[in-house]
Design an enzyme around this catalytic site. Sequence first.
Site, mmCIF file in Angstrom:
data_model
loop_
_atom_site.group_PDB
_atom_site.id
_atom_site.type_symbol
_atom_site.label_atom_id
_atom_site.label_comp_id
_atom_site.label_asym_id
_atom_site.label_seq_id
_atom_site.Cartn_x
_atom_site.Cartn_y
_atom_site.Cartn_z
ATOM 1 N N GLU A 146 1.252 18.490 -32.208
ATOM 2 C CA GLU A 146 1.779 18.609 -30.855
ATOM 3 C C GLU A 146 2.041 17.238 -30.249
ATOM 4 O OE1 GLU A 146 -0.095 22.931 -29.578
ATOM 5 O OE2 GLU A 146 -1.196 21.138 -28.986
ATOM 6 N N CYS A 184 3.390 11.173 -25.357
ATOM 7 C CA CYS A 184 2.082 11.162 -26.007
ATOM 8 C C CYS A 184 2.283 11.737 -27.403
ATOM 9 C CB CYS A 184 1.094 11.996 -25.202
ATOM 10 S SG CYS A 184 -0.533 12.134 -25.983
ATOM 11 N N CYS A 209 -7.883 15.781 -37.050
ATOM 12 C CA CYS A 209 -8.467 14.477 -36.729
ATOM 13 C C CYS A 209 -9.575 14.128 -37.714
ATOM 14 C CB CYS A 209 -9.023 14.475 -35.304
ATOM 15 S SG CYS A 209 -9.563 12.834 -34.766
ATOM 16 N N CYS A 244 -15.388 14.113 -32.210
ATOM 17 C CA CYS A 244 -15.754 14.131 -30.790
ATOM 18 C C CYS A 244 -15.962 15.575 -30.329
ATOM 19 C CB CYS A 244 -14.664 13.463 -29.951
ATOM 20 S SG CYS A 244 -14.313 11.761 -30.457
ATOM 21 N N CYS A 280 -13.391 17.390 -27.746
ATOM 22 C CA CYS A 280 -11.957 17.377 -28.039
ATOM 23 C C CYS A 280 -11.573 18.548 -28.932
ATOM 24 C CB CYS A 280 -11.589 16.054 -28.715
ATOM 25 S SG CYS A 280 -9.845 15.932 -29.144
ATOM 26 N N SER A 329 -4.405 4.349 -28.435
ATOM 27 C CA SER A 329 -5.727 4.753 -27.962
ATOM 28 C C SER A 329 -6.604 5.126 -29.154
ATOM 29 C CB SER A 329 -5.604 5.947 -27.017
ATOM 30 O OG SER A 329 -6.884 6.357 -26.583
ATOM 31 N N CYS A 352 -5.155 15.661 -22.061
ATOM 32 C CA CYS A 352 -5.962 14.922 -23.037
ATOM 33 C C CYS A 352 -7.097 15.781 -23.579
ATOM 34 C CB CYS A 352 -6.561 13.676 -22.385
ATOM 35 S SG CYS A 352 -5.393 12.334 -22.215
#
Length: 345
Positions: free
Chosen positions: A93, A106, A113, A117, A120, A196, A338
């Site tokens: 996305e 973004c 990932c 975390c 998230c 980031s 986010c």
Amino acid sequence: MKKKKDIRTLTKEELRNFFVENGDQAFRGNQVYEWLWNKACYKFSDMTNLAKSTREMLEENFVINHIEVDQMQRSKDGTIKNAVKLHDGFTVESVLIPTFSRTTACVSSQVGCSLDCKFCATAQLKRMRNLNADEIYDQVVAIDKESKLYNGIPLSNIVYMGMGEPLMNYNNVLASIEKITSPEGLGMSPRRITLSTSGVPKMIKRLADDQVKFNLAVSLHSARNEIRTQIMPFNKTFPLEDLRDALIYWYEKTRKQVTYEYIVWKGINDEQEDINALVEFCQHIPCKVNIIEYNSIDDDQFEQGSDQAVAMYMNQLEKNGITATLRHSRGKDIDAACGQLANKQ
């Protein structure tokens, strides 16, 4: 039947050599390179300054594995989220965030990932593969077109804050930024790009050694090891002391300040001790802090900190001369904010 190679994996020199080896002139490689990276062309048939026979030769030897926007959602605040289908069927996305002063893309760098975390949604998918440089570049091209269509202005900024940990896909991420910033590519200024990271010390030092020109943001969320390890378990491997040293190294090499992204959660990091630790961590190098909203991923472990706790953070940071900004999330109603990107659709 031979497997065709993705033409965008070739350098300009390799394209020039291909044409020479096939009885043509080297400058044809320059023309094709311009179509691929400056004009973002996805079809050989559209490369109109090439002879038909040349286009057919390209078609016989190569493919262009471009992305497709499989689904687009628009938020009531104007944010757009794209479900981007990759050539092998995976989906990531990307998000267009319009404001009065800028339009920001973004973009994602991994399918899923590499990190874990707890707050998230993307981390719950685990990493399936890294994105190629062209797949990241394509997300930017798609969002730029949408910005022009819906807002009447081109894209102004890019953040590598979508799905994935960019520094765990180092080579492809830097190659994509090279294509986006090159005059032979999209020609965007690196000062308008922010990478980031959750904080991988060794790779932050490598960024510094590579003298990159873009901006660096770190998802910090706690400056206390015991708390950060609870919410970001990889912190056990990459503790705050190592992150601090890497960021000092970054600043010494680049002279560029760092932005810390920070969420305040109720009962997790909303005490005076947490604020003091953040203030101390911020003393090491020039930096600014973005206090950002928590965007729910339907996990009752995390709840947005109180307005009072957020105000305490802001006051203490400003009192110590640290620039602090309160950021409000965009696109929450379509799970585009986010931490929410998880291919729910």
